[in-house]
Design a protein around this motif. Structure first.
Motif, mmCIF file in Angstrom:
data_model
loop_
_atom_site.group_PDB
_atom_site.id
_atom_site.type_symbol
_atom_site.label_atom_id
_atom_site.label_comp_id
_atom_site.label_asym_id
_atom_site.label_seq_id
_atom_site.Cartn_x
_atom_site.Cartn_y
_atom_site.Cartn_z
ATOM 1 N N THR A 295 32.244 46.685 62.354
ATOM 2 C CA THR A 295 31.810 46.471 63.734
ATOM 3 C C THR A 295 32.523 47.433 64.679
ATOM 4 O OG1 THR A 295 33.499 44.739 63.981
ATOM 5 C CG2 THR A 295 31.267 44.025 63.423
ATOM 6 N N GLY B 225 25.878 33.041 66.220
ATOM 7 C CA GLY B 225 26.942 33.843 65.647
ATOM 8 C C GLY B 225 27.352 33.369 64.267
ATOM 9 N N ILE B 226 27.417 32.046 64.065
ATOM 10 C CA ILE B 226 27.810 31.518 62.755
ATOM 11 C C ILE B 226 26.734 31.806 61.722
ATOM 12 C CG2 ILE B 226 26.889 29.214 63.230
ATOM 13 C CD1 ILE B 226 30.000 30.097 61.127
ATOM 14 N N LEU C 13 27.121 35.463 60.791
ATOM 15 C CA LEU C 13 28.274 35.680 59.925
ATOM 16 C C LEU C 13 27.969 35.257 58.489
ATOM 17 C CD1 LEU C 13 31.186 36.590 59.665
ATOM 18 C CD2 LEU C 13 31.911 34.294 60.348
ATOM 19 N N LYS D 75 27.975 37.706 55.190
ATOM 20 C CA LYS D 75 28.807 37.426 54.008
ATOM 21 C C LYS D 75 27.948 37.405 52.749
ATOM 22 C CE LYS D 75 32.564 34.739 56.128
ATOM 23 N NZ LYS D 75 33.199 33.384 56.187
ATOM 24 N N ILE E 107 33.931 42.368 56.069
ATOM 25 C CA ILE E 107 33.827 40.927 56.323
ATOM 26 C C ILE E 107 34.882 40.471 57.313
ATOM 27 C CG2 ILE E 107 34.127 38.644 55.283
ATOM 28 C CD1 ILE E 107 32.721 39.685 52.802
ATOM 29 N N TRP F 181 33.953 41.572 60.835
ATOM 30 C CA TRP F 181 32.883 40.743 61.388
ATOM 31 C C TRP F 181 33.407 39.361 61.787
ATOM 32 C CZ3 TRP F 181 28.408 41.654 63.466
ATOM 33 C CH2 TRP F 181 27.653 42.768 63.101
ATOM 34 N N LYS F 182 34.247 38.777 60.946
ATOM 35 C CA LYS F 182 34.806 37.456 61.261
ATOM 36 C C LYS F 182 35.582 37.501 62.571
ATOM 37 C CE LYS F 182 36.920 35.162 58.066
ATOM 38 N NZ LYS F 182 37.808 34.860 56.889
ATOM 39 N N LEU G 185 33.125 38.193 65.641
ATOM 40 C CA LEU G 185 32.202 37.104 65.976
ATOM 41 C C LEU G 185 32.910 35.797 66.333
ATOM 42 C CD1 LEU G 185 29.406 37.620 63.282
ATOM 43 C CD2 LEU G 185 29.233 38.026 65.743
ATOM 44 N N LEU H 256 30.593 32.296 67.929
ATOM 45 C CA LEU H 256 29.997 31.553 66.829
ATOM 46 C C LEU H 256 28.827 30.679 67.272
ATOM 47 C CD1 LEU H 256 33.141 30.548 64.729
ATOM 48 C CD2 LEU H 256 31.585 32.465 64.410
#
Length: 211
Positions: free
Chosen positions: A44, A113-114, A117, A121, A137, A140-141, A144, A148
């Motif tokens: 990102t 957002g969740i 994500l 993944k 990953i 991104w976590k 975001l 979420l």
């Protein structure tokens, strides 16, 4: 995903005639996030959710810069290697003349957002080899985490373009037009020249029936 011509026998000797064939795509552009690869399978670079308003669909012939993560060689080295080694700032990004024959909007989509994500993944975990998966990953976590429960907006498109046109780059340009970071969320090549996705599926179905 989608159509990928495979040449065998005598046809392979005339592969040059296949390289310049026009292509058609169905693709989704996600607004509110950007990455270094111009799709969700990259690191990102910005997350800033927003809903796109009026979009002018670009058509015609113009110069399109190659994406940093592409195999275009510069000084004897593919651009993606320059990007991964940190030397991208020391080379001039080449451009290619491309043509968008038609580009039309076919629909909209939304996801939180969740949901985004989880989607990322799932797709990242299917990638084999060394493509920075753990780092992607984690980035991104982190990016975001504040969003979420925020809704991210996307638009579906259909396009017919000349050979060498990067749909990922087109997605980024659409985001710049509305001042919202954007990326290619999905890309399906539906035809190459006169070969369509339906033709390909029919061929596979017939081969399966024979064997």
């Amino acid at each position: 995903q989608g159509v990928l011509p495979i040449l065998v026998g005598e046809e392979n000797k005339e592969r040059e005639k296949h390289l310049g064939l026009d292509k058609e795509y169905e693709f989704e552009v996600l607004f509110g996030a950007s990455t270094d690869t111009y799709d969700i399978l990259g690191l990102t670079t910005e997350v800033l959710p927003g809903k796109p308003r009026e979009i002018t669909l670009p058509m015609g012939t113009f110069l399109q810069p190659y994406p940093a993560y592409s195999s275009k060689p510069v000084d004897g080295t593919p651009l993606y290697q320059h990007a991964r080694s940190g030397t991208l700032d020391h080379v001039e990004i080449p451009t290619k003349e491309v043509t968008i024959y038609f580009l039309e909007k076919t629909g909209n989509f939304e996801l939180t957002g969740i949901e985004l994500l989880l989607n990322i993944k799932t797709r990242i975990n299917k990638v084999e080899g060394d493509f920075r998966q753990p780092e992607i990953i984690e980035r991104w976590k982190s990016a975001l985490a504040p969003y979420l429960n925020t809704v991210f907006f996307g638009i579906r498109f259909k396009a017919r373009v000349s050979s060498g046109t990067y749909i990922r780059s087109l997605a980024v340009e659409l985001g710049k037009q509305v001042c919202i970071p954007a990326l290619a969320f999905s890309i399906t090549r539906t035809s190459v020249g006169t070969l369509t996705l339906r033709d390909s599926l029919n061929i596979v179905s017939k081969e399966s029936s024979v064997h």
